[in-house]
Design a protein around this motif. Structure first.
Motif, mmCIF file in Angstrom:
data_model
loop_
_atom_site.group_PDB
_atom_site.id
_atom_site.type_symbol
_atom_site.label_atom_id
_atom_site.label_comp_id
_atom_site.label_asym_id
_atom_site.label_seq_id
_atom_site.Cartn_x
_atom_site.Cartn_y
_atom_site.Cartn_z
ATOM 1 N N SER A 97 19.157 -7.349 29.690
ATOM 2 C CA SER A 97 18.721 -6.600 28.505
ATOM 3 C C SER A 97 18.122 -7.529 27.450
ATOM 4 O O SER A 97 18.254 -7.300 26.257
ATOM 5 C CB SER A 97 19.935 -5.873 27.905
ATOM 6 O OG SER A 97 20.893 -6.840 27.512
ATOM 7 N N SER A 98 17.510 -8.602 27.938
ATOM 8 C CA SER A 98 16.974 -9.561 26.955
ATOM 9 C C SER A 98 15.762 -10.311 27.502
ATOM 10 O O SER A 98 15.541 -10.350 28.713
ATOM 11 C CB SER A 98 18.059 -10.582 26.600
ATOM 12 O OG SER A 98 18.419 -11.290 27.768
ATOM 13 N N LYS A 114 16.721 -16.062 22.404
ATOM 14 C CA LYS A 114 17.067 -14.925 23.259
ATOM 15 C C LYS A 114 17.046 -13.653 22.415
ATOM 16 O O LYS A 114 17.766 -13.557 21.412
ATOM 17 C CB LYS A 114 18.452 -15.149 23.868
ATOM 18 C CG LYS A 114 18.878 -14.038 24.806
ATOM 19 C CD LYS A 114 20.137 -14.441 25.560
ATOM 20 C CE LYS A 114 20.639 -13.296 26.415
ATOM 21 N NZ LYS A 114 21.763 -13.717 27.259
HETATM 22 N N1 LIG Z 1 18.429 -22.118 26.850
HETATM 23 C C1 LIG Z 1 17.581 -21.699 27.781
HETATM 24 N N2 LIG Z 1 16.589 -22.488 28.173
HETATM 25 C C2 LIG Z 1 15.688 -22.066 29.101
HETATM 26 N N3 LIG Z 1 15.733 -20.865 29.689
HETATM 27 C C3 LIG Z 1 16.711 -20.041 29.330
HETATM 28 C C4 LIG Z 1 17.685 -20.403 28.360
HETATM 29 N N4 LIG Z 1 18.533 -19.359 28.210
HETATM 30 C C5 LIG Z 1 18.107 -18.414 29.062
HETATM 31 N N5 LIG Z 1 17.019 -18.816 29.735
HETATM 32 C C6 LIG Z 1 16.268 -18.045 30.736
HETATM 33 O O1 LIG Z 1 16.407 -16.659 30.468
HETATM 34 C C7 LIG Z 1 17.072 -16.023 31.547
HETATM 35 C C8 LIG Z 1 17.980 -14.959 31.004
HETATM 36 O O2 LIG Z 1 18.868 -15.485 30.071
HETATM 37 P P1 LIG Z 1 20.438 -15.244 30.190
HETATM 38 O O3 LIG Z 1 20.922 -15.830 31.456
HETATM 39 O O4 LIG Z 1 21.066 -15.716 28.918
HETATM 40 O O5 LIG Z 1 20.508 -13.676 30.270
HETATM 41 P P2 LIG Z 1 21.625 -12.795 31.026
HETATM 42 O O6 LIG Z 1 22.949 -13.176 30.499
HETATM 43 O O7 LIG Z 1 21.387 -12.919 32.499
HETATM 44 O O8 LIG Z 1 21.214 -11.338 30.618
HETATM 45 P P3 LIG Z 1 21.642 -10.435 29.355
HETATM 46 O O9 LIG Z 1 22.316 -11.296 28.331
HETATM 47 O O10 LIG Z 1 20.334 -9.861 28.882
HETATM 48 O O11 LIG Z 1 22.519 -9.403 29.927
HETATM 49 C C9 LIG Z 1 17.809 -17.120 32.289
HETATM 50 O O12 LIG Z 1 17.976 -16.797 33.627
HETATM 51 C C10 LIG Z 1 16.853 -18.295 32.123
HETATM 52 O O13 LIG Z 1 15.790 -18.205 33.054
#
Ligand SMILES: Nc1ncnc2c1ncn2[C@@H]1O[C@H](COP(=O)(O)OP(=O)(O)OP(=O)(O)O)[C@@H](O)[C@H]1O
Length: 156
Positions: A97-98, A114
């Motif tokens: 969701s992001s 994010k």
């Molecule tokens: N600090 C970061 N640096 C680089 N890429 C990032 C970073 N944080 C997140 N991402 C990218 O964004 C994607 C999604 O982020 P994140 O893993 O925080 O979301 P999620 O927890 O899977 O989903 P949500 O929080 O929306 O339910 C990650 O798989 C990565 O590819």
């Protein structure tokens, strides 16, 4: 006559020896002062010694840690500015969701922004607050530090 020749030869030898000694002393003096000047010259091109580098690293980590202590609350327009108005070309990843944007702070350092898609609902809001709370407290070299957050979307 022989004595006079012998004396002049002796004088020449002494003169030669004396001038040789003076030349030797002069050369030694110039070599030594050249080495001193090289040693005293500032070492512009040399990297600072390892101990210095470590101190600098520790200092920058300390600064970062201070920043990490208190994540700043951003206004929504600041998030918009950071992401270039949520520029799609700056998206580096997506979650359930992001969307995560690559942004840069004023000093040029890269940060990930994010942005949660808000679809309403208490559950989503709770999950967002939990993630925020967790990131705020976690301190680990392998976990990104939370520098700032914004929860005022819709309040503007
Ligand atoms: N600090 C970061 N640096 C680089 N890429 C990032 C970073 N944080 C997140 N991402 C990218 O964004 C994607 C999604 O982020 P994140 O893993 O925080 O979301 P999620 O927890 O899977 O989903 P949500 O929080 O929306 O339910 C990650 O798989 C990565 O590819």
């Amino acid at each position: 006559m022989d004595v006079a020749v012998a004396l002049s030869l002796l004088f020449c030898c002494v003169l030669l020896l004396a001038s040789g000694a003076i030349a030797f002393l002069l050369i030694r003096h110039f070599l030594a002062s050249g080495a001193e000047a090289r040693a005293a010259a500032p070492r512009h091109r040399q990297p600072p010694p390892a101990a210095n580098q470590q101190q600098q690293r520790a200092a920058s980590i300390a600064v970062k840690k201070e920043e990490e202590e208190a994540p700043r609350r951003l206004a929504w327009r600041e998030v918009e500015a950071l992401t270039g108005g949520f520029d799609e070309s700056a998206v580096v990843g997506r979650g359930g969701s992001s969307a995560v944007y690559l942004a840069r702070l004023l000093d040029g350092s890269p940060v990930a922004v994010k942005v949660h898609r808000w679809c309403g609902g208490e559950r989503r809001l709770r999950a967002f607050r939990q993630e925020l709370d967790l990131l705020r407290r976690l301190r680990h070299p392998n976990i990104v530090a939370l520098l700032a957050y914004s929860d005022d979307h819709g309040a503007n």
